[in-house]
Design an enzyme around this catalytic site. Structure first.
Site, PDB file in Angstrom:
ATOM      1  CG  ASP A  29     140.365 -15.806  22.302  1.00 13.43           C
ATOM      2  OD1 ASP A  29     141.753 -16.207  21.875  1.00 13.43           O
ATOM      3  OD2 ASP A  29     139.755 -15.131  21.789  1.00 13.43           O
ATOM      4  CG  HIS A  76     139.174 -15.550  16.533  1.00 19.96           C
ATOM      5  ND1 HIS A  76     140.659 -14.838  16.694  1.00 19.96           N
ATOM      6  CD2 HIS A  76     138.395 -15.057  18.195  1.00 19.96           C
ATOM      7  CE1 HIS A  76     140.599 -14.697  18.065  1.00 19.96           C
ATOM      8  NE2 HIS A  76     139.456 -15.207  18.795  1.00 19.96           N
ATOM      9  CB  THR A 113     119.614 -11.363  12.334  1.00 18.81           C
ATOM     10  OG1 THR A 113     118.805 -12.525  11.361  1.00 18.81           O
ATOM     11  CG2 THR A 113     119.293 -10.303  12.222  1.00 18.81           C
ATOM     12  CB  CYS A 148     143.616 -15.450  16.549  1.00 18.41           C
ATOM     13  SG  CYS A 148     143.285 -16.286  13.973  1.00 18.41           S
TER      14      CYS A 148
END
Length: 709
Positions: free
Chosen positions: A352, A329, A413, A272
């Site tokens: 991306d 990432h 969360t 990445c």
């Protein structure tokens, strides 16, 4: 009277470059930013007569036409136009005329041909004036990429020395990256990328006419930087086996990658941050302000439900899932207006090139408005649900028990999307942009935004839908899929009352033994009997398991409010042949209470690489040879062989420079001298990467200030 003939043309490359902020480009043709004038000096065989007309014609693309904004005919006049293509006479004397060409602020970017058109007595003659390249212009307010802050323009358009953050949420580090957007040939390769795209091949004229729009151009490039679908720049590989190509960690900059693709086709291999570094280079080269973003604990949601479902066995080994959470990432943001969405969504746009999911039939992502992500506006172009999940998905984990049943481990969360980072303007520090992507975790605004996104997706998230989606989308593990199909329900395990965490003392380096400590605490008023099973696995940074290092189990009794530590010693000999170039080990433990409550403890350990030093002790002058010392010490108690250092640096080295170092005995230190001759002045960076038979991805960096000769 003799015919009027154009004898020569001077495109005044140096003076135009200064005006257009393009002096850094190494190019045989002028690089010009749209919305600004360029001066051209034309030398004729004699003065132009009143009965003769002169026009300049600019053309780009295979089928230039005025209707598609790819051709402009500009009669040379005395009144300039500031918004459209126009040509104005600045001065004229003895057959020499200086003309100012105003480049339309909405001009198509690309390579242009300039022609002089002389009309006399009803006859027209055409003369070649030269070639130039037109790019976007962050310095002009009428351009969609306009950026008002000068310091930000210097950073996001003109800076070639970058850093890309890597690691994990618990251990963040940075790697230097040489963007090299001004190096020779890079501009031509950027245009080549646009011309190799499927859109260009399908309809050349239409494609070129759309290249005045940063939304269109950036979307094309986010697809072309990866090789999926279109034989773009980089082939991805996350297996840990990089035979047949280059280890992704070996790359230090974009230029070598782009040049290799231009000559030989797709380059093996990248991950990445490599995709992000190259895409950032291409955007900056074409004039779009761009920066690399790193998101820690980055989610990959495959079914757009904004929930990451993950499955483990009783030792905490991952059983695979279509969904995943990467340690980090990296992607890119480009700065431009969103004419398609409205001014509310102007500013940073997420792009991306890492091929994760297709978008519009091609592996790409964006441009996605950063503001739309923060506000949960996932119904807008492009790819909003995927980006929002990357930075703010909820997380549900399950354990497969010995009888094949599933029990819930935990739901959270808050853990996805941490320390979202980019290089600070003007320094090598980290700038945290998490609050630009989402409201603070646990706040009412954050939960309201999340619920809004769910509503827009029309897929309310319930435990039943989580189970159904888990069953329907689980394709990576046939045995588990069968188990899921047989289950009528997921067992709701009691909520664990104990807490736990992995700790590691110090910052262990590759080659060293170390100890991982699993700390368990009983905050309740009753005694707890706990069976802990753990597993340590070498992983790639996206948490792909490569090889198990060790596993074990232990039962402990915890008195009320008691904390106990389970020490797990790890020897170098155990991980030596398992560790990947990412130097990452995932530690997981499933801790089962006697009442059936299960606690999952999960942590990523990142081992440090040994230091590598670069030293320049002399004053550095343009065009003068300078000596650089590479200093390295073998950190392990074994001999190392196949020692190689590769140096790169825009303005200092025109291509990567490979240096073979001697084999090193245990703890031996070596100093190697390398001579370099800088060819561009100003602040420059030198990056060196070291590899040997025992480890790789050892990096060093040195900034130098190249003085004028």
């Amino acid at each position: 009277m003799t015919s009027l003939v154009l004898r020569s043309a001077d495109l005044q490359q140096t003076s135009n470059a200064a005006l257009h902020n393009t002096s850094e480009y190494v190019s045989k043709v002028p690089i010009l930013r749209r919305g600004l004038p360029m001066k051209v000096t034309l030398t004729f065989s004699r003065d132009l007569q009143s009965t003769e007309n002169l026009a300049l014609v600019v053309e780009t693309g295979p089928s230039p036409s005025e209707s598609t904004n790819t051709r402009a005919v500009m009669p040379v006049s005395s009144s300039p136009s500031t918004n459209t293509w126009s040509a104005t006479r600045v001065s004229s004397s003895a057959g020499t005329m200086t003309v100012s060409i105003n480049i339309a602020v909405n001009a198509v970017i690309g390579p242009y041909k300039i022609t002089a058109q002389i009309t006399s007595a009803g006859s027209t003659s055409n003369y070649d004036v030269g070639k130039c390249s037109v790019i976007f212009n962050p310095w002009t307010s009428g351009d969609e990429v306009y950026m008002s802050n000068d310091a930000e323009k210097r950073e996001y358009v003109l800076n070639e020395n970058g850093i890309i953050f890597n690691g994990s949420a618990s251990y963040r580090w940075s790697r230097m990256w040489d963007f090299g957007q001004f190096e020779e040939g890079v501009m031509d390769i950027c245009f080549q990328l646009l011309q190799q795209s499927p859109e260009y091949k399908a309809d050349r004229a239409t494609h070129v006419s759309k290249c005045n729009d940063p939304i269109y151009v950036s979307r094309i490039l986010s697809a072309m930087v990866n090789s999926q679908d279109d034989r773009g720049v980089i082939v991805g590989n996350w297996s840990g086996d990089y035979s047949g190509g280059e280890n992704p960690t070996s790359w230090n900059g974009s230029v070598a990658l782009l040049r290799s693709w231009s000559q030989y086709g797709p380059v093996r291999f990248g991950q990445c941050w490599v995709y992000a570094g190259v895409l950032c280079t291409v955007l900056r080269c074409l004039g779009i302000p761009a920066r690399v973003i790193t998101n820690f604990e980055s989610a990959h949601d495959t079914n757009n439900n904004l929930v990451i479902e993950q499955y483990y066995d009783t030792y905490g080994r991952s059983l695979g899932s279509p969904d995943s959470v990467w340690n980090f990432h990296a992607w890119v943001e480009g700065w431009f207006k969103r004419q398609d969405l409205g001014s509310r969504y102007d500013g940073w746009q997420i792009l991306d090139a890492t091929p994760q999911e297709p978008s519009g039939g091609s592996y790409r992502l964006g441009p996605t408005s950063q503001k739309a992500v923060k506000e949960g506006d996932v119904n807008l172009p492009f790819d909003g649900p995927f980006v929002l999940a990357e930075v703010n998905a909820d997380r549900v984990s399950y354990s497969r028990m010995w009888d094949g049943s599933l029990s819930t481990l935990y739901t959270d969360t808050y853990s996805v999307g941490q320390y979202i980072s980019t290089k600070a303007v003007g320094t090598f520090f980290r700038h945290d942009v998490t609050n630009e992507y989402k409201y603070p975790e646990g706040s009412k605004e954050e939960r309201d935004m999340f619920q809004k996104a769910q509503t827009l997706l029309a897929r309310p998230i319930t435990l039943a839908s989580i189970r159904l989606n888990g069953r329907e989308s689980f394709h990576s593990s046939a045995p588990l899929r069968a188990t899921l199909a047989e289950e009528s329900s997921v067992q709701e395990a009691p909520k664990p009352e104990i807490t736990g965490a992995f700790n590691i003392s110090g910052e262990p380096q590759v080659g060293e033994d170390f100890t991982v400590t699993l700390k368990l605490k009983n905050p309740s008023s009753g005694k707890k009997q706990v069976n802990a099973k753990w597993c340590l696995t070498a992983i790639v940074y996206n948490r792909t398991p490569v090889k198990e290092i060790l596993n074990g189990s232990q039962s402990v009794t915890l008195a009320p409010n008691e904390e106990k530590a389970i020490e797990i010693p790890v020897q170098y000999s155990q991980y030596e042949n398992a560790i990947t170039p990412d130097n990452m080990i995932q530690a997981t433990a499933v801790c089962l209470e006697e009442n059936g409550g299960s606690l999952l403890v999960d942590s990523v350990i990142t081992l440090k690489n040994p230091p590598l030093q670069l030293k320049v002790t002399q004053r550095v002058v343009l065009g003068k040879t300078v000596t650089v010392n590479i200093i390295f010490t073998n950190p392990i108690s074994e001999n190392i062989t196949k020692c190689v250092a590769i140096l790169e640096g825009s303005g200092v080295l025109k291509k990567p420079f490979r240096v073979t170092l001697p084999n090193l005995k245990a703890n031996q230190r070596v100093t190697t001298e390398v001579e370099l001759t800088p060819y561009r002045k100003g602040k420059r960076g030198i990056i060196v990467g070291f590899s040997c038979d025992k480890f790789s991805d050892v990096k060093g960096f040195q900034t130098i200030d190249v003085a004028a000769a």
